[in-house]
Enzyme design. Structure first.
Site, short mmCIF file in Angstrom:
data_model
loop_
_atom_site.label_atom_id
_atom_site.label_comp_id
_atom_site.label_asym_id
_atom_site.label_seq_id
_atom_site.Cartn_x
_atom_site.Cartn_y
_atom_site.Cartn_z
CE LYS A 183 -21.68 -16.34 -24.21
NZ LYS A 183 -21.64 -16.32 -25.69
CG ASP A 204 -24.39 -11.65 -26.95
OD1 ASP A 204 -23.97 -10.48 -26.99
OD2 ASP A 204 -23.90 -12.59 -27.62
CE LYS A 249 -25.58 -11.69 -30.41
NZ LYS A 249 -24.80 -12.44 -31.42
CG ASP A 284 -25.02 -15.74 -25.16
OD1 ASP A 284 -24.67 -16.86 -25.58
OD2 ASP A 284 -24.37 -14.70 -25.36
CG ASP A 303 -22.17 -10.33 -31.11
OD1 ASP A 303 -22.55 -10.69 -29.97
OD2 ASP A 303 -22.77 -10.60 -32.16
CD GLU A 307 -20.98 -12.28 -25.78
OE1 GLU A 307 -20.74 -11.92 -26.94
OE2 GLU A 307 -21.72 -13.25 -25.49
NE ARG A 336 -14.76 -15.38 -29.25
CZ ARG A 336 -14.75 -15.63 -30.56
NH1 ARG A 336 -13.64 -15.51 -31.25
NH2 ARG A 336 -15.85 -15.99 -31.18
#
Ligand code: BES
Ligand code: MN
Ligand code: ZN
Length: 489
Positions: free
Chosen positions: A253, A258, A265, A276, A335, A337, A339
């Site tokens: 990933k 993020d 967030k 991230d 959020d 994101e 996956r």
């Protein structure tokens, strides 16, 4: 830092010309008649060395040796865990005086003891300087590891080379993970991957937004669409075995930042979302290690990388997008994101007909709640693959823990407007995320590592850990020693 491996007995090591001498004292330490042995015996009794690994007694110019600093440290056994604790504690004790050269006397190598000791030394001396010119690099420039016999040194040669490759890989993963998001953008990350291709056996392809669209990676493109930075899809190939040999695919990933997107967030601690992309960094690090080690295996690295930003062009809760394999996805929370970018990468992985595909992702806060920073979350429907990864984790002291994948956990992912929703309820969040990914793996032999808790540290020692490069490299190389390609070589 430079590492060397040498033979030295306690008798002779007392005369070695080194700035600091560290001696790891196991519970079964047997004193011989030399002065240093006697000193070790006395100290380990007085300081209760038997109780635990990592107890340190440091001495300044003791009469028994010719060095300025002598550090005695308990190591209980030569298990990797104890070796790591002992070396970390000893180098911690040397922080104030910062010797240039440190000699570390190990009781044994083998069974990953040497690797653990070297990695602990490397960790203890790592200093991030890339965007901090005022930071002082570690004063320790050379670490000499000594073993009691010439045979022990000979036997440890392979492990020594392995440890050096691993350290280069872990350093690379840390370095890229630590870089701020305005320095490590998707395109800069892609350049880092391309520069790995200067090593033999490594190739790199980089796809941009047009190619991502053309492939039909609608879920990945959707995450990227709110950002001014263009997305990249990085494909790395390490070919150490015959082309016909099925590769292992690593999927990392690579969200370089993020924000959460429109489902934004909270502000507190949001800076840490530059981490991230630690999954991506671990793939780059593993390839760096492979470049050094050149094992007889094939590995493909896939990195979907983009930012997750709120903007006028960003995805909105309730939007429905189409993944590369044709499933429609209702994005209930922007959020979730990770996956979305991973599902398309997993679909892409199918073309390599891999013997195994492992995705590595800072995927859920829920995983941090369940396992903390000690163990990464491991998910796999295959007992064999799960066992192999658990074992690799133990051997490398880069631990993970298996969590379940019962189909009942997928209930909450149902949507009235698409084939699947990208979030379920709060409960079992790490597992429902894994269940989402599982929809895209088909019949591939798959495992998922949720490294949200293990990939970086918060607080005063904020920074990337380089995990799970240790676990991945151990898993990959262990496979290679069982493979005919290596035996024939
Ligand atoms: N990158 C985060 C996961 C994360 C959060 C890692 C905190 C480490 C620390 C991921 O993209 C995310 O935001 N996940 C959400 C999922 C939720 C909306 C279902 C989360 O965990 O809150
Ligand atoms: Mn997120
Ligand atoms: Zn994320």
């Amino acid at each position: 830092m430079i590492f060397e491996l040498k033979t030295a007995e306690l008798k002779s090591i007392a005369q070695s010309k080194t700035d600091a001498l560290v001696i790891l004292v196991p519970n079964d330490f047997k004193a011989s008649r030399d002065a240093l042995s006697g000193l070790i015996q006395d100290v380990s009794q007085a300081a209760n060395f038997q109780e635990s690994a990592g107890k340190v007694v440091s001495l300044w110019k003791p009469a028994q040796v010719d060095v300025r600093r002598l550090v005695l440290v308990s190591c209980a056994t030569s298990q990797p865990k104890h070796m790591r604790q002992a070396v970390a504690a000893a180098l911690g004790a040397l922080k104030a005086t910062q010797p240039k050269q440190v000699t570390i006397q190990l009781p044994t190598a083998g069974h990953n003891a040497l690797t653990a000791a070297m990695q602990a030394a490397s960790d203890a001396t790592y200093v991030y300087t890339a965007t901090k010119p005022s930071a002082k690099p570690s004063g320790i420039k050379r670490v000499v590891l000594t073993l009691p016999t010439a045979q022990a040194v000979k036997d440890a040669k392979t492990e020594f080379a392995y440890a050096q490759a691993l350290i280069a890989g872990v350093d690379k993963a840390k370095e890229w993970a630590n870089l701020p998001a305005n320095h490590a953008t998707p395109s800069v990350l892609a350049k880092a991957a391309q520069s790995l291709a200067r090593h033999s056996k490594i190739r790199c392809e980089v796809l941009g937004p047009k190619e991502i669209d053309k492939l039909g990676m609608g879920a990945f493109a959707a995450v990227s669409q709110g950002s001014a930075e263009p997305a990249r899809f990085i494909v790395l190939h390490y070919q150490g075995a015959a082309k016909t040999k099925a590769p292992t695919v690593l999927v990392g990933k690579g969200i370089t930042f993020d924000t959460g997107g429109i489902s934004i967030k909270p502000a507190a601690g949001m800076d840490e979302m530059k981490f991230d992309m630690c999954g991506a960094a671990s793939v780059l690090g593993t390839f760096e290690a492979l470049a050094h080690l050149q094992p007889a295996i094939n590995v493909v690295g896939l990195i979907p990388t983009c930012e997750n930003m709120p903007s006028g062009t960003a995805i909105k809760p309730g939007d429905v997008v189409y993944s590369m394999d044709g499933q429609s996805i209702e994005i209930l929370n922007t959020d979730a994101e990770g996956r979305l970018i991973l599902c398309d990468a997993l679909t892409y992985a199918k073309r390599f007909k891999p013997q195994a595909v492992i995705d590595i992702a800072t995927l859920t806060g829920a995983c941090v709640v369940s396992l903390g920073a000690v163990r990464s979350g491991l998910f796999s429907p295959s007992d064999d693959l799960a066992q192999a990864l658990l074992k690799a984790g133990e051997a490398s002291q880069d631990l993970c823990w298996r969590l379940p994948l019962d189909d009942e956990y997928a209930e909450g992912l149902k949507s009235n407007f698409a084939d699947v929703a990208n979030v379920a309820g709060r409960d079992g969040g790490a597992i429902t995320a894994a269940k989402f990914l599982q929809r895209f793996v088909g019949d591939m032999n798959w495992a998922h590592l949720d490294i949200a808790g293990s990939a970086w540290k918060s607080g005063a020692s904020k920074g990337a850990t380089g995990r799970p490069v240790g676990l991945l490299l151990h898993y990959l190389v262990h496979q290679s020693s069982a493979s005919p390609a290596r035996k024939a070589a």
